[in-house]
Write a protein that holds these residues in place. Sequence first.
Motif: not given
Length: 118
Positions: A99-118
Amino acid sequence: RVQLVESGGGSVQAGGSLRLSCVASGYSPCGYIMSWYRQAPGKGREFVSGIDSAGTTSYSDSVKGRFTFSQDNAKNTVYLQMNSLKPEDTAMYYCRTDPLLGACPINWGRGTQVTVSS
């Protein structure tokens, strides 16, 4: 409340590229800024990149010069262009609002998986 949906993850070889997207929907009376975090297996969640209220982007040292944060306000979407990917970039990537101001919650997404192989 703001809902976040990430997409664009996948499996690539080292040196490859991916572009993550995060779409925000809903309303927050506090306004918000957006950022990207990641969490590798067995590790804590860490900051990757974000933007502040002045529009200045920032990056963790580990991704600086390889990742680029951008946003499209008309689409309520932020992006993370990831180039020169390394196996150590393997993680679940999450979008977050603060939030920019005020007592608002932080929000999260569910995520996206990144896999990097060598």
